[in-house]
Design a protein around this motif. Structure first.
Motif, PDB file in Angstrom:
ATOM      1  N   LEU A  11       0.838  -1.212   0.000  1.00  0.00           N
ATOM      2  CA  LEU A  11       0.000   0.000   0.000  1.00  0.00           C
ATOM      3  C   LEU A  11       0.866   1.253   0.000  1.00  0.00           C
ATOM      4  O   LEU A  11       0.585   2.218  -0.719  1.00  0.00           O
ATOM      5  N   MET A  12       1.907   1.248   0.816  1.00  0.00           N
ATOM      6  CA  MET A  12       2.820   2.389   0.856  1.00  0.00           C
ATOM      7  C   MET A  12       3.482   2.581  -0.510  1.00  0.00           C
ATOM      8  O   MET A  12       3.580   3.705  -1.003  1.00  0.00           O
ATOM      9  N   ARG A  13       3.924   1.493  -1.101  1.00  0.00           N
ATOM     10  CA  ARG A  13       4.589   1.574  -2.402  1.00  0.00           C
ATOM     11  C   ARG A  13       3.643   2.109  -3.473  1.00  0.00           C
ATOM     12  O   ARG A  13       4.042   2.935  -4.300  1.00  0.00           O
ATOM     13  N   SER A  14       2.404   1.670  -3.442  1.00  0.00           N
ATOM     14  CA  SER A  14       1.451   2.140  -4.454  1.00  0.00           C
ATOM     15  C   SER A  14       1.131   3.622  -4.280  1.00  0.00           C
ATOM     16  O   SER A  14       0.823   4.304  -5.246  1.00  0.00           O
ATOM     17  N   ARG A  15       1.220   4.127  -3.077  1.00  0.00           N
ATOM     18  CA  ARG A  15       0.984   5.558  -2.804  1.00  0.00           C
ATOM     19  C   ARG A  15       2.229   6.407  -3.045  1.00  0.00           C
ATOM     20  O   ARG A  15       2.166   7.627  -3.035  1.00  0.00           O
ATOM     21  N   GLY A  16       3.374   5.744  -3.153  1.00  0.00           N
ATOM     22  CA  GLY A  16       4.616   6.475  -3.400  1.00  0.00           C
ATOM     23  C   GLY A  16       5.200   7.121  -2.169  1.00  0.00           C
ATOM     24  O   GLY A  16       6.054   7.994  -2.257  1.00  0.00           O
ATOM     25  N   TRP A  17       4.755   6.694  -0.997  1.00  0.00           N
ATOM     26  CA  TRP A  17       5.271   7.271   0.241  1.00  0.00           C
ATOM     27  C   TRP A  17       4.957   6.360   1.408  1.00  0.00           C
ATOM     28  O   TRP A  17       3.879   5.769   1.487  1.00  0.00           O
ATOM     29  N   GLY A  18       5.904   6.230   2.323  1.00  0.00           N
ATOM     30  CA  GLY A  18       5.672   5.465   3.541  1.00  0.00           C
ATOM     31  C   GLY A  18       6.916   5.409   4.394  1.00  0.00           C
ATOM     32  O   GLY A  18       8.026   5.653   3.917  1.00  0.00           O
ATOM     33  N   ARG A  19       6.704   5.129   5.666  1.00  0.00           N
ATOM     34  CA  ARG A  19       7.804   5.010   6.620  1.00  0.00           C
ATOM     35  C   ARG A  19       7.634   3.712   7.397  1.00  0.00           C
ATOM     36  O   ARG A  19       6.596   3.489   8.014  1.00  0.00           O
ATOM     37  N   ILE A  20       8.646   2.872   7.355  1.00  0.00           N
ATOM     38  CA  ILE A  20       8.658   1.640   8.133  1.00  0.00           C
ATOM     39  C   ILE A  20       9.783   1.794   9.141  1.00  0.00           C
ATOM     40  O   ILE A  20      10.958   1.909   8.765  1.00  0.00           O
ATOM     41  N   ILE A  21       9.416   1.838  10.406  1.00  0.00           N
ATOM     42  CA  ILE A  21      10.394   2.040  11.471  1.00  0.00           C
ATOM     43  C   ILE A  21      10.242   0.898  12.466  1.00  0.00           C
ATOM     44  O   ILE A  21       9.184   0.705  13.052  1.00  0.00           O
ATOM     45  N   THR A  22      11.299   0.138  12.620  1.00  0.00           N
ATOM     46  CA  THR A  22      11.277  -0.958  13.586  1.00  0.00           C
ATOM     47  C   THR A  22      12.253  -0.640  14.715  1.00  0.00           C
ATOM     48  O   THR A  22      13.159   0.176  14.558  1.00  0.00           O
ATOM     49  N   GLU A  55      14.576  -2.707  -1.263  1.00  0.00           N
ATOM     50  CA  GLU A  55      13.478  -3.130  -2.126  1.00  0.00           C
ATOM     51  C   GLU A  55      12.414  -2.045  -2.301  1.00  0.00           C
ATOM     52  O   GLU A  55      11.794  -1.968  -3.358  1.00  0.00           O
ATOM     53  N   VAL A  56      12.181  -1.223  -1.277  1.00  0.00           N
ATOM     54  CA  VAL A  56      11.081  -0.253  -1.332  1.00  0.00           C
ATOM     55  C   VAL A  56      11.533   1.188  -1.589  1.00  0.00           C
ATOM     56  O   VAL A  56      10.700   2.064  -1.821  1.00  0.00           O
ATOM     57  N   ALA A  57      12.830   1.440  -1.563  1.00  0.00           N
ATOM     58  CA  ALA A  57      13.347   2.808  -1.684  1.00  0.00           C
ATOM     59  C   ALA A  57      12.904   3.509  -2.958  1.00  0.00           C
ATOM     60  O   ALA A  57      12.521   4.679  -2.933  1.00  0.00           O
ATOM     61  N   ALA A  58      12.930   2.826  -4.088  1.00  0.00           N
ATOM     62  CA  ALA A  58      12.581   3.448  -5.369  1.00  0.00           C
ATOM     63  C   ALA A  58      11.127   3.895  -5.408  1.00  0.00           C
ATOM     64  O   ALA A  58      10.767   4.753  -6.218  1.00  0.00           O
ATOM     65  N   ASP A  59      10.301   3.369  -4.514  1.00  0.00           N
ATOM     66  CA  ASP A  59       8.880   3.734  -4.470  1.00  0.00           C
ATOM     67  C   ASP A  59       8.565   4.778  -3.407  1.00  0.00           C
ATOM     68  O   ASP A  59       7.395   4.990  -3.069  1.00  0.00           O
ATOM     69  N   GLY A  60       9.598   5.430  -2.849  1.00  0.00           N
ATOM     70  CA  GLY A  60       9.369   6.503  -1.886  1.00  0.00           C
ATOM     71  C   GLY A  60       9.123   6.038  -0.462  1.00  0.00           C
ATOM     72  O   GLY A  60       8.671   6.809   0.380  1.00  0.00           O
ATOM     73  N   VAL A  61       9.431   4.788  -0.176  1.00  0.00           N
ATOM     74  CA  VAL A  61       9.228   4.250   1.167  1.00  0.00           C
ATOM     75  C   VAL A  61      10.591   4.093   1.833  1.00  0.00           C
ATOM     76  O   VAL A  61      11.524   3.556   1.228  1.00  0.00           O
ATOM     77  N   THR A  62      10.715   4.571   3.059  1.00  0.00           N
ATOM     78  CA  THR A  62      11.954   4.386   3.806  1.00  0.00           C
ATOM     79  C   THR A  62      11.747   3.311   4.861  1.00  0.00           C
ATOM     80  O   THR A  62      10.634   3.080   5.329  1.00  0.00           O
TER      81      THR A  62
END
Length: 129
Positions: A11-22, A55-62
């Motif tokens: 979902l984050m990738r499809s929106r072009g933005w997201g933050r995954i923080i563990t 894997e997700v960086a190119a889609d605006g997700v960190t």
């Protein structure tokens, strides 16, 4: 946690933005004595997170990992008491201090860094620990 992130990352990738923080233990930096299994599992979380970041960086997700110092929890209290019993130090108060920060951390303070990481200005921070 991985199963949840596997569900929300698309979902984050499809929106072009997201933050995954563990959050991982400081055992990923310097293994903690007597916690071999925990050290190994947390190191695997770090490897997974760094892989996901690429894997997700190119889609605006960190994807980043927060590694706090020692945090006061029921588990750390249990581990400290068990260590004192093993070492026969029943008469000494147990106070463990984060060597770098100079104090014992608590959960509310732990979440300050992830709150900063969610900002768009942190978009260049990928795969960081």
């Amino acid at each position: 946690m991985i199963a949840i992130i596997d569900r929300v990352a698309p979902l984050m990738r499809s929106r072009g933005w997201g933050r995954i923080i563990t959050s991982a233990s400081s055992g990923v930096i310097a293994p903690i004595p007597d916690l071999g299994l925990s050290n190994a599992l947390r190191a695997s979380l770090l490897g997974w997170s760094k892989t996901l970041a690429r894997e997700v960086a190119a889609d605006g997700v960190t994807c980043n990992v927060v590694v706090p110092g020692r945090i006061g929890t029921q588990r750390t209290g249990f581990l400290d008491r068990a260590k004192a019993e093993r070492e026969g130090k029943f008469d000494l108060p147990i106070v463990v201090v984060d060597r770098l920060a100079g104090h014992f951390g608590f959960t509310p303070v732990l979440w300050r860094a992830p709150v900063r990481c969610r900002r768009r200005s942190c978009s260049r921070s990928r795969g960081s620990v």
